[in-house]
Write a protein that holds these residues in place. Structure first.
Motif, mmCIF file in Angstrom:
data_model
loop_
_atom_site.group_PDB
_atom_site.id
_atom_site.type_symbol
_atom_site.label_atom_id
_atom_site.label_comp_id
_atom_site.label_asym_id
_atom_site.label_seq_id
_atom_site.Cartn_x
_atom_site.Cartn_y
_atom_site.Cartn_z
ATOM 1 N N CYS A 26 -1.204 -13.162 13.498
ATOM 2 C CA CYS A 26 -1.576 -12.828 14.829
ATOM 3 C C CYS A 26 -1.285 -11.540 15.312
ATOM 4 O O CYS A 26 -0.477 -10.724 14.580
ATOM 5 N N PRO A 27 -1.507 -10.990 16.409
ATOM 6 C CA PRO A 27 -1.470 -9.425 16.686
ATOM 7 C C PRO A 27 0.009 -9.292 16.858
ATOM 8 O O PRO A 27 0.726 -9.939 17.658
ATOM 9 N N TYR A 28 0.462 -8.078 16.107
ATOM 10 C CA TYR A 28 2.022 -7.893 16.204
ATOM 11 C C TYR A 28 1.775 -6.109 16.351
ATOM 12 O O TYR A 28 0.765 -5.572 15.949
ATOM 13 N N PHE A 29 2.767 -5.503 17.089
ATOM 14 C CA PHE A 29 2.866 -4.101 17.042
ATOM 15 C C PHE A 29 3.370 -3.704 15.561
ATOM 16 O O PHE A 29 4.161 -4.631 15.103
ATOM 17 N N TYR A 30 3.506 -2.405 15.253
ATOM 18 C CA TYR A 30 4.147 -1.970 14.050
ATOM 19 C C TYR A 30 4.079 -0.545 14.145
ATOM 20 O O TYR A 30 3.336 0.016 14.668
ATOM 21 N N LEU A 31 5.150 -0.049 13.330
ATOM 22 C CA LEU A 31 5.441 1.259 13.117
ATOM 23 C C LEU A 31 4.911 1.726 11.834
ATOM 24 O O LEU A 31 5.110 1.225 10.886
ATOM 25 N N HIS A 32 3.890 2.685 12.002
ATOM 26 C CA HIS A 32 2.973 2.806 11.020
ATOM 27 C C HIS A 32 3.661 3.405 9.626
ATOM 28 O O HIS A 32 4.418 4.427 9.958
ATOM 29 N N PRO A 33 3.566 2.916 8.513
ATOM 30 C CA PRO A 33 4.362 3.329 7.324
ATOM 31 C C PRO A 33 3.924 4.576 6.606
ATOM 32 O O PRO A 33 4.758 4.940 5.587
ATOM 33 N N CYS A 34 2.849 5.234 7.077
ATOM 34 C CA CYS A 34 2.222 6.514 6.517
ATOM 35 C C CYS A 34 3.207 7.363 6.193
ATOM 36 O O CYS A 34 3.191 8.457 5.131
ATOM 37 N N HIS A 35 4.347 7.715 7.037
ATOM 38 C CA HIS A 35 5.279 8.922 7.029
ATOM 39 C C HIS A 35 6.779 8.499 6.584
ATOM 40 O O HIS A 35 7.541 9.377 6.519
ATOM 41 N N SER A 55 0.990 -1.255 0.043
ATOM 42 C CA SER A 55 0.024 -0.191 -0.021
ATOM 43 C C SER A 55 0.790 1.255 0.160
ATOM 44 O O SER A 55 0.438 2.189 -0.495
ATOM 45 N N PHE A 56 1.995 1.159 0.668
ATOM 46 C CA PHE A 56 2.951 2.376 1.018
ATOM 47 C C PHE A 56 4.136 2.259 0.228
ATOM 48 O O PHE A 56 4.793 3.526 0.102
ATOM 49 N N SER A 57 4.508 1.270 -0.361
ATOM 50 C CA SER A 57 5.665 1.002 -1.160
ATOM 51 C C SER A 57 6.961 1.259 -0.136
ATOM 52 O O SER A 57 7.674 2.175 -0.788
ATOM 53 N N VAL A 58 6.965 0.868 0.937
ATOM 54 C CA VAL A 58 7.966 1.349 1.789
ATOM 55 C C VAL A 58 8.067 -0.117 2.989
ATOM 56 O O VAL A 58 7.386 -0.725 2.903
ATOM 57 N N PRO A 59 9.177 -0.374 3.543
ATOM 58 C CA PRO A 59 9.316 -1.119 4.339
ATOM 59 C C PRO A 59 8.560 -0.792 5.680
ATOM 60 O O PRO A 59 8.194 0.261 6.080
ATOM 61 N N VAL A 60 8.081 -2.117 6.646
ATOM 62 C CA VAL A 60 7.555 -1.770 7.670
ATOM 63 C C VAL A 60 7.987 -2.669 8.759
ATOM 64 O O VAL A 60 8.550 -3.859 8.436
ATOM 65 N N LEU A 61 8.006 -1.992 9.700
ATOM 66 C CA LEU A 61 8.674 -2.817 10.910
ATOM 67 C C LEU A 61 7.650 -3.358 11.917
ATOM 68 O O LEU A 61 6.793 -2.395 12.608
ATOM 69 N N TYR A 62 7.651 -4.458 11.994
ATOM 70 C CA TYR A 62 6.580 -5.176 13.051
ATOM 71 C C TYR A 62 7.268 -5.675 14.098
ATOM 72 O O TYR A 62 8.532 -6.014 14.030
ATOM 73 N N PHE A 63 6.801 -5.872 15.419
ATOM 74 C CA PHE A 63 7.696 -6.260 16.646
ATOM 75 C C PHE A 63 6.637 -6.621 17.533
ATOM 76 O O PHE A 63 5.568 -6.253 17.777
ATOM 77 N N ASN A 64 7.064 -7.517 18.266
ATOM 78 C CA ASN A 64 6.171 -7.830 19.676
ATOM 79 C C ASN A 64 7.204 -8.154 20.905
ATOM 80 O O ASN A 64 8.665 -8.314 20.394
ATOM 81 N N VAL A 65 6.885 -7.759 21.947
ATOM 82 C CA VAL A 65 7.695 -7.908 22.981
ATOM 83 C C VAL A 65 7.018 -8.616 24.410
ATOM 84 O O VAL A 65 5.917 -8.547 24.557
ATOM 85 N N HIS A 66 7.984 -9.633 24.871
ATOM 86 C CA HIS A 66 7.076 -10.362 26.001
ATOM 87 C C HIS A 66 8.345 -10.723 27.092
ATOM 88 O O HIS A 66 9.359 -10.653 26.566
ATOM 89 N N THR A 67 7.691 -10.989 28.161
ATOM 90 C CA THR A 67 8.540 -11.293 29.389
ATOM 91 C C THR A 67 9.111 -12.532 29.364
ATOM 92 O O THR A 67 8.630 -13.491 28.285
ATOM 93 N N GLN A 102 -1.167 -1.553 16.621
ATOM 94 C CA GLN A 102 -1.370 -3.132 16.796
ATOM 95 C C GLN A 102 -2.141 -3.644 15.756
ATOM 96 O O GLN A 102 -3.513 -3.099 15.579
ATOM 97 N N GLN A 103 -1.867 -4.656 14.997
ATOM 98 C CA GLN A 103 -2.854 -5.185 14.049
ATOM 99 C C GLN A 103 -2.339 -6.569 13.649
ATOM 100 O O GLN A 103 -1.438 -6.858 14.076
ATOM 101 N N GLU A 104 -3.091 -7.291 13.029
ATOM 102 C CA GLU A 104 -2.853 -8.660 12.475
ATOM 103 C C GLU A 104 -1.516 -8.536 11.544
ATOM 104 O O GLU A 104 -1.434 -8.039 10.527
ATOM 105 N N HIS A 105 -0.497 -9.628 12.133
ATOM 106 C CA HIS A 105 0.665 -9.538 11.234
ATOM 107 C C HIS A 105 0.120 -10.276 9.963
ATOM 108 O O HIS A 105 -0.449 -11.198 9.642
ATOM 109 N N PRO A 106 0.655 -9.503 8.900
ATOM 110 C CA PRO A 106 0.464 -10.018 7.427
ATOM 111 C C PRO A 106 0.712 -11.387 6.969
ATOM 112 O O PRO A 106 -0.010 -12.019 6.328
ATOM 113 N N VAL A 107 1.699 -11.787 7.833
ATOM 114 C CA VAL A 107 2.326 -13.286 7.263
ATOM 115 C C VAL A 107 1.778 -14.159 8.324
ATOM 116 O O VAL A 107 1.326 -15.228 7.938
#
Length: 192
Positions: free
Chosen positions: A140-149, A87-99, A132-137
């Motif tokens: 399951c839920p992952y956080f991500y840095l929104h690619p719009c900017h 959609s944005f023609s850029v990379p997107v960083l998805y991440f999760n953090v757990h204890t 946070q949204q569903e990981h496209p691959v």
């Protein structure tokens, strides 16, 4: 294509260049191929969770080397994925953090881990910058840095003229917001 964006072929060429650098520097990034033919790039780090937000990063190897006592409940496992946004023609960083016991951190807890300098700058965009949204691959839920900017951010960087190093420049700019700091060797090798 808009200035600052890259095609999917350019993205994968930049990923290959990035992984070549990683193989010389820290060997922490890898391509994951899924059974359905999708791919993404992955890195996992264990980071000591302290009140001081400028804490040193501890990788998996050093945690294992130091023995079981280093894998206490004050360590967080950060899993980073790089994907391409059609959609944005850029990379997107998805991440999760757990204890260490597997509990995922909430968005509020993630935001508390963002260094104060970024919190101040992003305070108005706080909930749209990290979402946070569903990981496209993985589905399951992952956080991500929104690619719009991202394209706007990248259009003024030298990496746009040499797209082999686009991923290094992009990660250097956005990664520190969520505890992902590339070693300086990445930049030094890109300059050669």
């Amino acid at each position: 294509m808009a200035a600052g964006s890259i095609s999917e072929d350019e993205f994968w060429n930049s990923i290959i260049s990035f992984l070549t650098l990683s193989s010389k520097i820290d060997r922490k990034w890898m391509i994951i191929d899924t059974q359905n033919g999708a791919r993404y790039v992955k890195k996992t780090e264990i980071i000591k969770d302290t009140e001081n937000k400028e804490h040193p990063i501890e990788d998996e190897d050093s945690a294992v080397f130091q023995g079981e006592e280093s894998l206490d409940q004050s360590n967080l496992t950060w899993e980073y994925h790089i994907l391409y946004s059609q959609s944005f023609s850029v990379p997107v960083l998805y991440f999760n953090v757990h204890t260490q016991n597997g509990k995922l951190l909430s968005l509020d807890e993630i935001w508390k881990k963002v260094p104060e300098t970024y919190q101040e700058r992003l305070s108005e965009d706080r909930w749209t910058f990290i979402s946070q949204q569903e990981h496209p691959v993985l589905g399951c839920p992952y956080f991500y840095l929104h690619p719009c900017h991202t394209a706007e951010l990248m259009k003024n960087t030298p990496a746009v003229t040499d797209k082999r190093h686009y991923i290094v420049a992009w990660l250097s700019a956005v990664g520190p917001v969520v505890g992902l700091n590339l070693p300086l060797e990445y930049g030094k090798l890109c300059a050669c």
